[in-house]
Design a protein around this motif. Structure first.
Motif, PDB file in Angstrom:
ATOM      1  N   LYS A  82     -27.369   1.170 -32.879  1.00  0.00           N
ATOM      2  CA  LYS A  82     -27.715   0.971 -34.290  1.00  0.00           C
ATOM      3  C   LYS A  82     -27.299   2.179 -35.124  1.00  0.00           C
ATOM      4  O   LYS A  82     -26.693   2.037 -36.196  1.00  0.00           O
ATOM      5  CB  LYS A  82     -29.216   0.736 -34.423  1.00  0.00           C
ATOM      6  CG  LYS A  82     -29.678   0.561 -35.853  1.00  0.00           C
ATOM      7  CD  LYS A  82     -31.189   0.339 -35.924  1.00  0.00           C
ATOM      8  CE  LYS A  82     -31.674   0.210 -37.370  1.00  0.00           C
ATOM      9  NZ  LYS A  82     -33.141   0.020 -37.441  1.00  0.00           N
ATOM     10  N   ALA A  83     -27.613   3.379 -34.627  1.00  0.00           N
ATOM     11  CA  ALA A  83     -27.245   4.598 -35.349  1.00  0.00           C
ATOM     12  C   ALA A  83     -25.729   4.710 -35.473  1.00  0.00           C
ATOM     13  O   ALA A  83     -25.205   5.090 -36.533  1.00  0.00           O
ATOM     14  CB  ALA A  83     -27.803   5.818 -34.622  1.00  0.00           C
ATOM     15  N   PHE A  84     -25.018   4.369 -34.405  1.00  0.00           N
ATOM     16  CA  PHE A  84     -23.559   4.471 -34.415  1.00  0.00           C
ATOM     17  C   PHE A  84     -22.953   3.521 -35.437  1.00  0.00           C
ATOM     18  O   PHE A  84     -22.066   3.900 -36.217  1.00  0.00           O
ATOM     19  CB  PHE A  84     -23.013   4.173 -33.018  1.00  0.00           C
ATOM     20  CG  PHE A  84     -21.538   4.387 -32.890  1.00  0.00           C
ATOM     21  CD1 PHE A  84     -21.018   5.655 -32.706  1.00  0.00           C
ATOM     22  CD2 PHE A  84     -20.653   3.319 -32.953  1.00  0.00           C
ATOM     23  CE1 PHE A  84     -19.647   5.860 -32.584  1.00  0.00           C
ATOM     24  CE2 PHE A  84     -19.289   3.508 -32.840  1.00  0.00           C
ATOM     25  CZ  PHE A  84     -18.793   4.782 -32.654  1.00  0.00           C
ATOM     26  N   VAL A  85     -23.435   2.281 -35.459  1.00  0.00           N
ATOM     27  CA  VAL A  85     -22.887   1.279 -36.383  1.00  0.00           C
ATOM     28  C   VAL A  85     -23.166   1.658 -37.831  1.00  0.00           C
ATOM     29  O   VAL A  85     -22.281   1.602 -38.699  1.00  0.00           O
ATOM     30  CB  VAL A  85     -23.458  -0.111 -36.069  1.00  0.00           C
ATOM     31  CG1 VAL A  85     -23.065  -1.112 -37.158  1.00  0.00           C
ATOM     32  CG2 VAL A  85     -22.961  -0.606 -34.721  1.00  0.00           C
ATOM     33  N   VAL A  86     -24.407   2.082 -38.110  1.00  0.00           N
ATOM     34  CA  VAL A  86     -24.779   2.431 -39.487  1.00  0.00           C
ATOM     35  C   VAL A  86     -23.960   3.617 -39.984  1.00  0.00           C
ATOM     36  O   VAL A  86     -23.438   3.609 -41.109  1.00  0.00           O
ATOM     37  CB  VAL A  86     -26.294   2.726 -39.577  1.00  0.00           C
ATOM     38  CG1 VAL A  86     -26.640   3.308 -40.948  1.00  0.00           C
ATOM     39  CG2 VAL A  86     -27.098   1.460 -39.335  1.00  0.00           C
ATOM     40  N   THR A  87     -23.843   4.646 -39.156  1.00  0.00           N
ATOM     41  CA  THR A  87     -23.086   5.820 -39.588  1.00  0.00           C
ATOM     42  C   THR A  87     -21.595   5.510 -39.728  1.00  0.00           C
ATOM     43  O   THR A  87     -20.924   6.055 -40.611  1.00  0.00           O
ATOM     44  CB  THR A  87     -23.285   6.993 -38.612  1.00  0.00           C
ATOM     45  OG1 THR A  87     -22.995   6.558 -37.278  1.00  0.00           O
ATOM     46  CG2 THR A  87     -24.710   7.502 -38.666  1.00  0.00           C
ATOM     47  N   ARG A  88     -21.073   4.641 -38.879  1.00  0.00           N
ATOM     48  CA  ARG A  88     -19.652   4.286 -39.008  1.00  0.00           C
ATOM     49  C   ARG A  88     -19.395   3.516 -40.297  1.00  0.00           C
ATOM     50  O   ARG A  88     -18.358   3.676 -40.936  1.00  0.00           O
ATOM     51  CB  ARG A  88     -19.195   3.438 -37.805  1.00  0.00           C
ATOM     52  CG  ARG A  88     -19.229   4.139 -36.470  1.00  0.00           C
ATOM     53  CD  ARG A  88     -18.174   5.229 -36.308  1.00  0.00           C
ATOM     54  NE  ARG A  88     -18.435   6.451 -37.034  1.00  0.00           N
ATOM     55  CZ  ARG A  88     -19.367   7.351 -36.678  1.00  0.00           C
ATOM     56  NH1 ARG A  88     -20.122   7.150 -35.622  1.00  0.00           N
ATOM     57  NH2 ARG A  88     -19.537   8.450 -37.381  1.00  0.00           N
ATOM     58  N   LEU A  89     -20.328   2.664 -40.689  1.00  0.00           N
ATOM     59  CA  LEU A  89     -20.184   1.953 -41.965  1.00  0.00           C
ATOM     60  C   LEU A  89     -20.168   2.941 -43.119  1.00  0.00           C
ATOM     61  O   LEU A  89     -19.359   2.821 -44.049  1.00  0.00           O
ATOM     62  CB  LEU A  89     -21.319   0.940 -42.133  1.00  0.00           C
ATOM     63  CG  LEU A  89     -21.273  -0.291 -41.214  1.00  0.00           C
ATOM     64  CD1 LEU A  89     -22.519  -1.140 -41.409  1.00  0.00           C
ATOM     65  CD2 LEU A  89     -20.023  -1.125 -41.487  1.00  0.00           C
ATOM     66  N   GLY A  90     -21.061   3.913 -43.073  1.00  0.00           N
ATOM     67  CA  GLY A  90     -21.073   4.934 -44.118  1.00  0.00           C
ATOM     68  C   GLY A  90     -19.799   5.756 -44.112  1.00  0.00           C
ATOM     69  O   GLY A  90     -19.296   6.168 -45.164  1.00  0.00           O
ATOM     70  N   ASP A  91     -19.249   5.987 -42.918  1.00  0.00           N
ATOM     71  CA  ASP A  91     -18.048   6.807 -42.812  1.00  0.00           C
ATOM     72  C   ASP A  91     -16.816   6.148 -43.417  1.00  0.00           C
ATOM     73  O   ASP A  91     -15.823   6.829 -43.672  1.00  0.00           O
ATOM     74  CB  ASP A  91     -17.771   7.139 -41.346  1.00  0.00           C
ATOM     75  CG  ASP A  91     -18.736   8.195 -40.825  1.00  0.00           C
ATOM     76  OD1 ASP A  91     -19.517   8.720 -41.630  1.00  0.00           O
ATOM     77  OD2 ASP A  91     -18.709   8.481 -39.620  1.00  0.00           O
ATOM     78  N   VAL A  92     -16.875   4.832 -43.626  1.00  0.00           N
ATOM     79  CA  VAL A  92     -15.774   4.170 -44.322  1.00  0.00           C
ATOM     80  C   VAL A  92     -15.633   4.764 -45.724  1.00  0.00           C
ATOM     81  O   VAL A  92     -14.531   5.091 -46.182  1.00  0.00           O
ATOM     82  CB  VAL A  92     -15.997   2.645 -44.399  1.00  0.00           C
ATOM     83  CG1 VAL A  92     -14.941   1.994 -45.286  1.00  0.00           C
ATOM     84  CG2 VAL A  92     -15.970   2.031 -43.009  1.00  0.00           C
ATOM     85  N   GLY A  93     -16.767   4.926 -46.409  1.00  0.00           N
ATOM     86  CA  GLY A  93     -16.746   5.552 -47.729  1.00  0.00           C
ATOM     87  C   GLY A  93     -16.268   6.987 -47.665  1.00  0.00           C
ATOM     88  O   GLY A  93     -15.494   7.444 -48.518  1.00  0.00           O
ATOM     89  N   PHE A  94     -16.723   7.711 -46.652  1.00  0.00           N
ATOM     90  CA  PHE A  94     -16.316   9.105 -46.495  1.00  0.00           C
ATOM     91  C   PHE A  94     -14.797   9.211 -46.319  1.00  0.00           C
ATOM     92  O   PHE A  94     -14.134  10.037 -46.958  1.00  0.00           O
ATOM     93  CB  PHE A  94     -17.034   9.706 -45.283  1.00  0.00           C
ATOM     94  CG  PHE A  94     -17.082  11.198 -45.271  1.00  0.00           C
ATOM     95  CD1 PHE A  94     -18.184  11.882 -45.743  1.00  0.00           C
ATOM     96  CD2 PHE A  94     -16.016  11.936 -44.776  1.00  0.00           C
ATOM     97  CE1 PHE A  94     -18.226  13.266 -45.728  1.00  0.00           C
ATOM     98  CE2 PHE A  94     -16.043  13.318 -44.754  1.00  0.00           C
ATOM     99  CZ  PHE A  94     -17.156  13.987 -45.227  1.00  0.00           C
ATOM    100  N   LEU A  95     -14.257   8.356 -45.450  1.00  0.00           N
ATOM    101  CA  LEU A  95     -12.816   8.373 -45.187  1.00  0.00           C
ATOM    102  C   LEU A  95     -12.023   8.002 -46.427  1.00  0.00           C
ATOM    103  O   LEU A  95     -10.997   8.620 -46.744  1.00  0.00           O
ATOM    104  CB  LEU A  95     -12.495   7.423 -44.041  1.00  0.00           C
ATOM    105  CG  LEU A  95     -11.028   7.325 -43.608  1.00  0.00           C
ATOM    106  CD1 LEU A  95     -10.514   8.692 -43.167  1.00  0.00           C
ATOM    107  CD2 LEU A  95     -10.868   6.322 -42.483  1.00  0.00           C
ATOM    108  N   LEU A  96     -12.503   6.993 -47.169  1.00  0.00           N
ATOM    109  CA  LEU A  96     -11.813   6.598 -48.398  1.00  0.00           C
ATOM    110  C   LEU A  96     -11.870   7.709 -49.436  1.00  0.00           C
ATOM    111  O   LEU A  96     -10.908   7.918 -50.193  1.00  0.00           O
ATOM    112  CB  LEU A  96     -12.446   5.316 -48.955  1.00  0.00           C
ATOM    113  CG  LEU A  96     -12.199   4.034 -48.160  1.00  0.00           C
ATOM    114  CD1 LEU A  96     -12.992   2.878 -48.763  1.00  0.00           C
ATOM    115  CD2 LEU A  96     -10.711   3.702 -48.106  1.00  0.00           C
ATOM    116  N   GLY A  97     -12.982   8.422 -49.493  1.00  0.00           N
ATOM    117  CA  GLY A  97     -13.097   9.542 -50.428  1.00  0.00           C
ATOM    118  C   GLY A  97     -12.093  10.639 -50.113  1.00  0.00           C
ATOM    119  O   GLY A  97     -11.444  11.188 -51.014  1.00  0.00           O
ATOM    120  N   VAL A  98     -11.952  10.961 -48.834  1.00  0.00           N
ATOM    121  CA  VAL A  98     -10.975  11.969 -48.425  1.00  0.00           C
ATOM    122  C   VAL A  98      -9.559  11.505 -48.761  1.00  0.00           C
ATOM    123  O   VAL A  98      -8.741  12.267 -49.283  1.00  0.00           O
ATOM    124  CB  VAL A  98     -11.098  12.251 -46.909  1.00  0.00           C
ATOM    125  CG1 VAL A  98      -9.940  13.116 -46.430  1.00  0.00           C
ATOM    126  CG2 VAL A  98     -12.423  12.927 -46.605  1.00  0.00           C
TER     127      VAL A  98
END
Length: 232
Positions: free
Chosen positions: A166-182
């Motif tokens: 659960k933690a892995f999936v939630v953080t990976r979803l958030g990381d989509v925004g992080f990656l797009l921001g970079v």
């Protein structure tokens, strides 16, 4: 000297983590020694940097040039506040490593656990001192992987694997925004430099021409995307 210490801050626990991952599962004393030493050295370096750094200290070396001024650097960016955060990371990491020696005294998987905590520490410190968004992203992703491993460490608990996933999936979803921001910052201002993103027209490794200033719209959207990653 400041640059060497900034590089050693994540490098020391990373090196000891890699050595710890190669240890056999029964090597508890060696694993504890490596884990505690890595956290203690990182804490000591953080304190020294906090004393030495009174303004902004930046520098680094060119790694990859994609052309058009888009360059990835092995760079650091230190401020007094970053040094304080590094002290907090080192303090908590050292406390966790010392406490875990007794708390996990009957855990036959303590050896990889100690190495994973050291790896987590290295990733956090890389995020703190990185002057390049690509290196920051690498540290961020390694933190996510370590979170997954540590949350699911105790296989005797039936809920642990599910919580880790659960933690892995939630953080990976958030990381989509992080990656797009970079990516948006890279396209918008042709730079992966953290200082340039925070202060348009500044930044860049010492001795190089600063990147052009991005528009306020690009900075705002990129900042919101990075915030989404942090929120995740």
């Amino acid at each position: 000297m400041t640059g060497a210490m900034a590089g050693a801050l994540p490098a020391v626990p990373l090196l000891l983590a890699l050595v710890g991952l190669l240890l056999p599962h029964g090597a508890r004393r060696a694993a504890a020694t490596l884990g505690i030493a890595g956290a203690a050295i990182s804490l000591l370096l953080s304190v020294v940097l906090a004393v030495r750094v009174h303004g902004t200290a930046a520098g680094g070396w060119r790694l990859v040039d994609f052309g058009g001024g888009l360059v990835v650097h092995a760079s650091y960016l230190l401020t007094p506040s970053a040094a304080i955060v590094a002290i907090a990371v080192g303090t908590v990491a050292l406390a966790v490593q010392v406490y875990s020696v007794t708390y996990l005294h009957d855990d036959d998987r303590y050896t990889p656990y100690a190495a994973q905590v050291s790896l987590f520490t290295a990733a956090m410190l890389l995020v703190v001192v990185s002057g390049d968004l690509i290196l920051l992203l690498i540290g961020w992703e390694v933190m996510g992987i370590c979170s997954y491993l540590l949350i699911g460490h105790d296989r005797r608990l039936p809920e642990a694997p599910a919580a880790a996933v659960k933690a892995f999936v939630v953080t990976r979803l958030g990381d989509v925004g992080f990656l797009l921001g970079v990516a948006l910052l890279a396209v918008g201002d042709r730079s992966f430099d953290v200082e340039a993103a925070g202060a348009p027209g500044l930044g860049g490794v010492i001795g190089e021409v600063p990147p052009p200033a991005p528009s306020h719209t690009v900075l705002t959207v990129a900042a919101l995307l990075l915030l989404a990653g942090v929120a995740g």
